[in-house]
Design an enzyme around this catalytic site. Structure first.
Site, PDB file in Angstrom:
ATOM      1  N   GLU A 210       0.830  -1.194   0.000  1.00 22.18           N
ATOM      2  CA  GLU A 210       0.000   0.000   0.000  1.00 22.18           C
ATOM      3  C   GLU A 210       0.868   1.249   0.000  1.00 22.18           C
ATOM      4  O   GLU A 210       1.707   1.422   0.890  1.00 22.18           O
ATOM      5  CB  GLU A 210      -0.892   0.053   1.245  1.00 22.18           C
ATOM      6  CG  GLU A 210      -2.110  -0.834   1.209  1.00 22.18           C
ATOM      7  CD  GLU A 210      -3.008  -0.587   2.409  1.00 22.18           C
ATOM      8  OE1 GLU A 210      -4.082  -1.205   2.452  1.00 22.18           O
ATOM      9  OE2 GLU A 210      -2.654   0.220   3.305  1.00 22.18           O
ATOM     10  N   CYS A 211       0.686   2.102  -0.974  1.00 18.30           N
ATOM     11  CA  CYS A 211       1.306   3.421  -1.007  1.00 18.30           C
ATOM     12  C   CYS A 211       2.836   3.332  -0.888  1.00 18.30           C
ATOM     13  O   CYS A 211       3.515   3.097  -1.870  1.00 18.30           O
ATOM     14  CB  CYS A 211       0.709   4.314   0.077  1.00 18.30           C
ATOM     15  SG  CYS A 211       0.959   6.081  -0.173  1.00 18.30           S
ATOM     16  N   ALA A 212       3.380   3.491   0.315  1.00 14.68           N
ATOM     17  CA  ALA A 212       4.830   3.372   0.487  1.00 14.68           C
ATOM     18  C   ALA A 212       5.320   2.014   0.011  1.00 14.68           C
ATOM     19  O   ALA A 212       6.416   1.893  -0.547  1.00 14.68           O
ATOM     20  CB  ALA A 212       5.206   3.584   1.952  1.00 14.68           C
TER      21      ALA A 212
ATOM     22  N   SER B 206      -0.733  -0.860  -4.666  1.00 18.97           N
ATOM     23  CA  SER B 206      -1.644   0.237  -4.956  1.00 18.97           C
ATOM     24  C   SER B 206      -1.388   1.391  -4.002  1.00 18.97           C
ATOM     25  O   SER B 206      -0.807   1.219  -2.932  1.00 18.97           O
ATOM     26  CB  SER B 206      -3.086  -0.256  -4.792  1.00 18.97           C
ATOM     27  OG  SER B 206      -4.002   0.801  -4.704  1.00 18.97           O
TER      28      SER B 206
END
Length: 461
Positions: A338-340, A428
């Site tokens: 997720e993200c990072a 994502s």
């Protein structure tokens, strides 16, 4: 019915000082010998880190968008097991909520959550640029929504004894109790950067000192006994504590799932790891800054949010772990990012080599991307079957090129496709609290079990 004294700390707007006051309140009450359960309205990861540092137990989020209205009271009770009281910090202004066409105005606001918890509200008011006008401001907040019970005010950034006397006199006429007054303290500063406050986990000894000082300031300026008395007026909660074991079914094989931690990956909801464990996984931690290999026997990897852009050089220098992560993904093992986590799996971040699992270049962006998303899984993955609907949020100041792969992870709106599904990898920018969709944890643990992993590995040969 469950009994737990509780209070919600709100403000007329952002930047009134409610995070500092809430953290100080938790620290001061904890110093009194009370077990305090800290919570945060909304999706923010950073404030709960300071709350948790002050309380000595995890800070948890309460977000109706992410988990549903029906889970707010159960999640509060889950976090507050064994506590003497719960302190809930609000988000933005008291009545500011999600701006999304699928919900009514004020949804997921502090007022909304206070109503779901039937909790009294303490309003933190930045008094630095006002005097008698404070009474009109507080009167408006006290009467705007009769279902919100405003139990008192804490005046913040008060300039002098004379200033405080004027403020108290004005509020006395308005009929709203003043629970405390805190002076302007220019020396007490919590550093911030592009996504807000610097996470407590990154500041170590400095963060501990800041939290202790906040506790001293609040203990000196706030009537703690009055706050406790107000919290005690909250009625019993007509709910049972949330139980991760009731949301999932344990799988066989007890797969070992590594979850990224350390200073570069500080964003994560406690419920996610609890659901993984309840679904039968052995959850272990890996620090991509310092650990040179994944834990022995790792069957799956979860890389959540954080600040890899701040530590890009150090993450890149840990070549052995990057190679280990790439090899795990190449074998088809489940990887949820997720993200990072997406940045870490990418080919590069700001021109610095990352794990290279995804052929994606990521970099800092000029604008912050922030908002709630109602998303649909466009591709079946280790997290969700195609067509699965989730509610999440974005919070980043980086971009990916391309923003989506041939098999995107999610879609929202008419055309927005985002993220990557590649083999066992799901990456994502979308953040999820798995308590809202526990099937995500169930599906991921199942994908990590030895039998399923063997089938996946054969498919990738």
């Amino acid at each position: 019915m469950t009994r737990i004294p509780r209070v919600v700390v709100a403000a007329p707007s952002s930047d009134a000082g409610k995070t500092s006051v809430t953290t100080g309140l938790v620290a001061a009450l904890t110093a009194r010998g009370l077990a305090v359960s800290p919570h945060k309205v909304g999706p923010d990861y950073i404030d709960p880190g300071y709350h948790g540092l002050a309380a000595g137990r995890p800070g948890r989020n309460l977000d109706p968008w992410l988990v549903g209205e029906e889970r707010i009271a159960p999640l509060l009770l889950h976090g507050a097991r064994g506590a003497d009281l719960a302190v809930v910090e609000g988000v933005m202004g008291l009545f500011d909520g999600a701006t999304h066409p699928t919900v009514e105005p004020g949804f997921a606001s502090t007022a909304h959550v206070a109503g779901l918890l039937r909790a009294p509200v303490v309003l933190v008011v930045d008094a630095s640029s006002q005097a008698r006008s404070v009474a009109a401001l507080v009167h408006g907040f006290a009467t705007f929504d009769p279902s919100v019970r405003l139990g008192g005010v804490i005046l913040n950034r008060v300039g002098s004894d004379r200033h405080e006397a004027i403020l108290r006199a004005a509020l006395g006429a308005a009929g709203v109790p003043v629970l405390g007054a805190i002076r302007r303290l220019e020396t007490l500063h919590t550093p911030s950067r592009h996504l807000g406050l610097v996470p407590a986990a990154e500041r170590s000894a400095e963060a501990v000192a800041t939290v202790l000082r906040l506790g001293e300031v609040v203990a000196d300026g706030v009537d703690l006994t009055a706050v406790l008395r107000l919290a005690g007026t909250a009625p019993d909660v007509a709910a049972q504590p949330w139980d991760p074991a009731a949301e999932v079914t344990p799988t066989g094989g007890r797969p070992r799932i590594a979850v990224a931690g350390g200073p570069a990956f500080t964003f994560g909801y406690a419920e996610n790891a609890e659901l993984l464990a309840a679904a039968g996984a052995e959850v272990v931690t890996v620090d991509p800054l310092r650990d040179e290999a994944l834990p022995e026997g790792t069957d799956g990897l979860v890389v959540g949010g954080g600040f890899p852009e701040v530590y890009a050089a150090e993450l890149s220098a840990n070549e052995t772990l990057r190679a280990d992560v790439a090899a795990l993904a190449a074998r088809g093992a489940p990887v949820a990012a997720e993200c990072a986590g997406l940045l870490y799996l990418a080919r590069e971040l700001d021109g610095v080599p990352m794990c290279g699992v995804l052929d994606v270049a990521t970099a800092m962006a000029p604008r912050l991307t922030l908002g709630y998303r109602a998303a649909v899984a466009t591709t079946g993955s280790v997290l969700a079957a195609a067509g699965t609907r989730v509610r999440g949020h974005e919070f980043h100041r980086t971009h990916a090129d391309p923003p989506a792969g041939p098999s995107p992870a999610w879609q929202w709106g008419a055309t927005a496709r985002e993220g990557f599904v590649q083999g066992g990898v799901h990456a994502s920018y979308l953040h999820l609290n798995w308590a809202g969709t526990p099937g995500v944890a169930q599906r991921f643990v199942t994908a990590c079990t030895p039998a399923v992993r063997s089938e996946t590995a054969r498919a990738h040969r």
